[in-house]
Design an enzyme around this catalytic site. Sequence first.
Site, PDB file in Angstrom:
ATOM      1  N   LYS A 150       0.862  -1.184   0.000  1.00 14.33           N
ATOM      2  CA  LYS A 150       0.000   0.000   0.000  1.00 14.33           C
ATOM      3  C   LYS A 150       0.897   1.233   0.000  1.00 14.33           C
ATOM      4  O   LYS A 150       2.012   1.197   0.528  1.00 14.33           O
ATOM      5  CB  LYS A 150      -0.932  -0.006   1.209  1.00 14.33           C
ATOM      6  CG  LYS A 150      -1.946  -1.150   1.149  1.00 14.33           C
ATOM      7  CD  LYS A 150      -2.913  -1.112   2.309  1.00 14.33           C
ATOM      8  CE  LYS A 150      -3.904  -2.273   2.217  1.00 14.33           C
ATOM      9  NZ  LYS A 150      -4.835  -2.297   3.370  1.00 14.33           N
ATOM     10  N   HIS A 153       1.558   7.101   2.075  1.00 17.49           N
ATOM     11  CA  HIS A 153       0.819   8.321   1.730  1.00 17.49           C
ATOM     12  C   HIS A 153       1.078   9.440   2.732  1.00 17.49           C
ATOM     13  O   HIS A 153       1.861   9.289   3.675  1.00 17.49           O
ATOM     14  CB  HIS A 153      -0.678   8.023   1.606  1.00 17.49           C
ATOM     15  CG  HIS A 153      -1.279   7.436   2.839  1.00 17.49           C
ATOM     16  ND1 HIS A 153      -1.520   8.163   3.977  1.00 17.49           N
ATOM     17  CD2 HIS A 153      -1.707   6.176   3.114  1.00 17.49           C
ATOM     18  CE1 HIS A 153      -2.056   7.395   4.906  1.00 17.49           C
ATOM     19  NE2 HIS A 153      -2.182   6.178   4.416  1.00 17.49           N
ATOM     20  N   HIS A 156       0.945   8.959   6.487  1.00 14.87           N
ATOM     21  CA  HIS A 156       2.179   8.436   7.066  1.00 14.87           C
ATOM     22  C   HIS A 156       3.207   9.551   7.255  1.00 14.87           C
ATOM     23  O   HIS A 156       4.058   9.478   8.131  1.00 14.87           O
ATOM     24  CB  HIS A 156       2.767   7.334   6.187  1.00 14.87           C
ATOM     25  CG  HIS A 156       1.912   6.101   6.112  1.00 14.87           C
ATOM     26  ND1 HIS A 156       1.558   5.381   7.225  1.00 14.87           N
ATOM     27  CD2 HIS A 156       1.330   5.473   5.061  1.00 14.87           C
ATOM     28  CE1 HIS A 156       0.801   4.357   6.867  1.00 14.87           C
ATOM     29  NE2 HIS A 156       0.640   4.393   5.565  1.00 14.87           N
TER      30      HIS A 156
END
Length: 592
Positions: A150, A153, A156
């Site tokens: 994943k 982004h 984070h």
Amino acid sequence: MAIALRSSLATKVLQALRGVSNIDTLPIESQLVSAFQINQNSTKTRIELQLPLYTVVGERKNHVEKKFMFRKGSEIIEKFETNNSVTGISLSPPESKIPFLNFHLDISCYCRNLLSDILGTSEEAYVSRKLFSLPKDQIVIEFSSPNIAKPFHVGHLRSTIHGNFLSNLFHALGHNVKRLNYLGDWGTQFGLLQFGIDQGWLSWEEISKSPIRSLLEIYVKANTMAEKDESVTARARSLFQKLESGDEELLKNWREIRQFTVTELRQTYARLGVKFDEFNWESQYGIKELSDVLSILEKSGRLITKAEGTKVVRLNDQRTVTLVKSDGSSLYLTRDVAAAIDRWNRFPFRRMFYVVDNAQSDHFVALKSLLSFMGHTWANNIEHVKFGRIKGMSTRKGTIVFLSDLLDEAHIRMKAKQIASPNTRVAIEENPEITDILAISAVVINDLKQRRQRDYTFNWDDALQDKGDTGIRLQYTHSRLHSLEKMCGVSLPEELLSLNTSLIQEPELINVMRDLGMFHQVLQDSYNQLEPCVLVRYLFDLSHSLGVALKTMPVKNQEEELAQVRLAIFSASKRILSIGLKILGVQPLLQM
């Protein structure tokens, strides 16, 4: 503020208190030392230390008791003996919400001691001269924590830079800090990944070149198929169950995916200047660890097995949480309980922080409740450090998905501004690392200046401007001070206490010295609130004061004593800026 001066004042206040009537219990000296605050509202040519009266005569809330505080304050003033460092003492006005004793400091003495304190030792040693008493505790901080397959982004990003700030702050204050990155590498998502790999969508060589993007591409494609075709979901579930059972080929693939991911993540973390002591994985907490958790909860009578096989725990009358699904697989919460116990066993912590967004509040309430149900009193040492979300982050190509895209975009925009700016002093093409540090400074400071729990809207122009309250402005101030040190034509005396600080008379320089004296006070507030914006705003204020002083208080071509004392003020300011930026996770630049 010079620690010795605070200690001396605290001793003199205690001496005065012994002659004051109706004071049942005297405060201890360390309480007074940490309670002194620089008065930010004193006149331009005065520096004052304030001491809240409740610290010496006890908390008094109603109007009558407030009058008592003022009477006791007047008695302290009568008993207090001024000296060459304290020229006077007064009470705050009667209408003050919190009554204070104001100690009027001799500016020359204050400046001499403070400049000697800041410049006479290392940055690390100066920070550790705390105004408040702290034991050296074991601190564990989990932050960043992306998932395999994943994107890393912008959510984070906030976890990463706020966690890095807390780690730097607690380390600077003398604590033993463990920085943990807990990566999500377990669950049916791996089954979907393996399904896509089996389909031959991308080769291992292709995946290794850009792991996170490649794995996301496979995951999205497989997940889309699974939504339409139940057989794909069944196959993914079967693959993950084989992995849990120890299938060697799948374990080999899984380990390779993990390694690819960490290698790429380390590159992004290196750009941000972030380091971890350990990378931990969800998969570390397998059947044995989870069985231990479930067994204890079952023996306590808290674990309930439903007819379909689901295992749940009732937290309260309104809420039940699931720990095991009907197919026997565990959930993230179950693994988090096992992870917390493992951390306690390895690092018996005084505080453990999870730096995770506001949306996960219920998860951490459940985590602490489950640990408490298991008899772990240290569950109260766990703290969820919440933060809000960023809106409006996008590149010229559209909405940002990957953090690396954000950093690349910041670099491109920063380079364009450097080329257009007449103040650029470095060869841009030959110093791309300076452009990158400036770009990251802009993004990091723009985030950390916000109140942590508030959502905010990101704007590229605001973040990258070189005027106003930005990371670029802080870097410009630091590099300008460095240039002044190199070009001023004078050096500091070997004995800093020989500086002729009686020459510090101008309001511009007194303002800077007042700001410098507040540094430890600001660190204490940041520590108490777990708020980086407190430190960021302080650095902005210091930068503003320096901007005025640098325009009107030259060092070059001045009489030697005057030049030296001004240089000392600017050098001390550079050091405080440097310390502050490093705690915030920003590398101070010497040129830009």
